[in-house]
Design an enzyme around this catalytic site. Structure first.
Site, mmCIF file in Angstrom:
data_model
loop_
_atom_site.group_PDB
_atom_site.id
_atom_site.type_symbol
_atom_site.label_atom_id
_atom_site.label_comp_id
_atom_site.label_asym_id
_atom_site.label_seq_id
_atom_site.Cartn_x
_atom_site.Cartn_y
_atom_site.Cartn_z
ATOM 1 N N MET A 197 4.955 4.202 -0.033
ATOM 2 C CA MET A 197 3.976 5.162 -0.555
ATOM 3 C C MET A 197 4.278 6.555 0.011
ATOM 4 O O MET A 197 3.399 7.415 0.051
ATOM 5 C CB MET A 197 2.564 4.717 -0.203
ATOM 6 C CG MET A 197 2.211 3.372 -0.849
ATOM 7 S SD MET A 197 0.452 3.086 -1.080
ATOM 8 C CE MET A 197 -0.118 3.187 0.596
ATOM 9 N N GLY A 198 5.512 6.755 0.477
ATOM 10 C CA GLY A 198 5.896 8.058 0.996
ATOM 11 C C GLY A 198 5.395 8.278 2.407
ATOM 12 O O GLY A 198 5.054 7.323 3.114
ATOM 13 N N GLY A 245 10.151 3.565 10.445
ATOM 14 C CA GLY A 245 9.960 2.189 9.950
ATOM 15 C C GLY A 245 10.511 2.049 8.535
ATOM 16 O O GLY A 245 11.205 1.080 8.211
ATOM 17 N N HIS A 246 10.212 3.038 7.688
ATOM 18 C CA HIS A 246 10.751 3.005 6.323
ATOM 19 C C HIS A 246 12.275 3.147 6.351
ATOM 20 O O HIS A 246 12.987 2.492 5.592
ATOM 21 C CB HIS A 246 10.179 4.157 5.487
ATOM 22 C CG HIS A 246 8.692 4.111 5.309
ATOM 23 N ND1 HIS A 246 7.843 5.014 5.893
ATOM 24 C CD2 HIS A 246 7.908 3.266 4.595
ATOM 25 C CE1 HIS A 246 6.597 4.741 5.559
ATOM 26 N NE2 HIS A 246 6.606 3.683 4.770
ATOM 27 N N LYS A 251 5.574 -5.278 9.496
ATOM 28 C CA LYS A 251 4.363 -4.573 9.938
ATOM 29 C C LYS A 251 3.154 -4.935 9.053
ATOM 30 O O LYS A 251 2.054 -5.112 9.547
ATOM 31 C CB LYS A 251 4.654 -3.067 9.888
ATOM 32 C CG LYS A 251 3.476 -2.150 9.816
ATOM 33 C CD LYS A 251 2.845 -1.976 11.168
ATOM 34 C CE LYS A 251 1.778 -0.921 11.216
ATOM 35 N NZ LYS A 251 1.009 -0.752 10.022
#
Ligand code: PAF
Length: 303
Positions: free
Chosen positions: A44-45, A50-51, A164
């Site tokens: 979701m941006g 982590g992304h 997560k």
């Protein structure tokens, strides 16, 4: 990861990924790859490390890496943070260039839902009724609905999700299994700051003092992990986590030990895989954390 280690010709490190906003642009970008060699990372941006860990893992597994950036209205309840959810497409694109994404699909809601809110949606069933689903009714149905749509639009061979969001991962795995969706789901471990706090876009809401209080969640997770290693019983894990949380300045919504296949609480004599999951409010910010555990080995050894 270096360019040399890539399976085929991903973009050179630091090259801007191709930004596509419409279904037609996405189709054209996908035409340069093959479906079974494509990975998708859905976000979701407001991207963080982590992304990027998900994108780097995707880069290892596929020739074409597609990142979706879409704040999905369907998974926010009334009064939740849909409007104030952090959005920073330019910042996200710069970060994605460093991690090696090929294509970024950043649609607006009318591209994803051209006829408005969908009449037919995916139900997370019993998984969607507990924990996050109990606190946020309809949330996991909204997640699964957009995940299935994005899988249809991107047609990846592999989809990567962060550990997560443990319950989201459980629900996605179950949807893929129950509905025969032709994609491999890969889980990527949670990234943490040096002090243990799990990375989350919502950490941006925390004041400095709240951020310190928020460490109770990762301390509880660590205590649960240690109890699982040392003692191995569900009772010891629950007690260790609650000891941390009882003394913490956070409002605990749940701190439970659940079956990773069903998201339901495990019985006291449970052995094998279990997820310790915690959700708590720190000021007005709601945070989650979890650990994947293995129970029973220690108690069997000492029997
Ligand atoms: O984890 C998220 O960021 C979202 O729930 C997802 C999977 C991108 C669906 O909107």
């Amino acid at each position: 990861m270096t360019d040399d280690a890539r399976p085929t010709d991903g973009p050179p490190a630091g090259a801007a990924p191709r930004l596509v906003r419409t279904r037609a642009e996405l189709r054209s970008a996908l035409a340069t790859g093959t479906d079974d060699r494509r990975a998708v990372v859905m976000t979701m941006g407001a991207l963080h490390d982590g992304h990027l860990a998900l994108v780097r893992a995707a880069r290892e597994l596929a020739d074409q890496v597609v990142v979706t950036i879409f704040v999905n209205p369907l998974q926010f309840g009334p009064g939740e943070d849909l409007d104030r959810y952090p959005r920073d497409l330019d910042g996200d694109l710069s970060l994605l260039a460093t991690a090696g994404a090929d294509v970024v699909f950043a649609p607006t809601p009318d591209v994803v839902y051209p006829d408005g809110d969908p009449v037919v949606r995916v139900s997370a069933g019993a998984i969607g009724q507990v924990l996050e689903g109990a606190a946020r009714p309809g949330h996991l149905d909204g997640v699964l609905t957009v995940v299935l749509k994005l899988l249809h639009l991107v047609r990846p061979g592999v989809a990567l999700f962060g550990q997560k969001d443990a319950q989201q991962l459980m629900a996605v795995r179950r949807m893929v299994h129950d509905l025969d969706v032709a994609v491999d789901v890969v889980a990527v471990p949670t990234e943490r700051d040096a002090d243990g706090l799990a990375l989350s876009s919502r950490n941006a809401y925390l004041s400095a003092a709240e951020r310190t209080r928020a460490l109770a969640l990762s301390r509880a997770v660590r205590a649960a992990e240690q109890a699982a290693e040392v003692d191995g019983t569900a009772a010891a894990v629950r007690a260790a986590a609650h000891e941390v949380l009882d003394g913490a300045d956070v409002v605990v919504e749940y701190a439970v030990l659940v079956d990773p296949l069903t998201a339901q609480e495990v019985p006291p004599d449970h052995t094998g895989a279990a997820v310790f999951a915690v959700a708590a409010r720190v000021g007005s910010t709601r945070l989650i954390d979890n650990a994947l555990l293995r129970l029973g080995r220690q108690s069997l050894e000492s029997a």
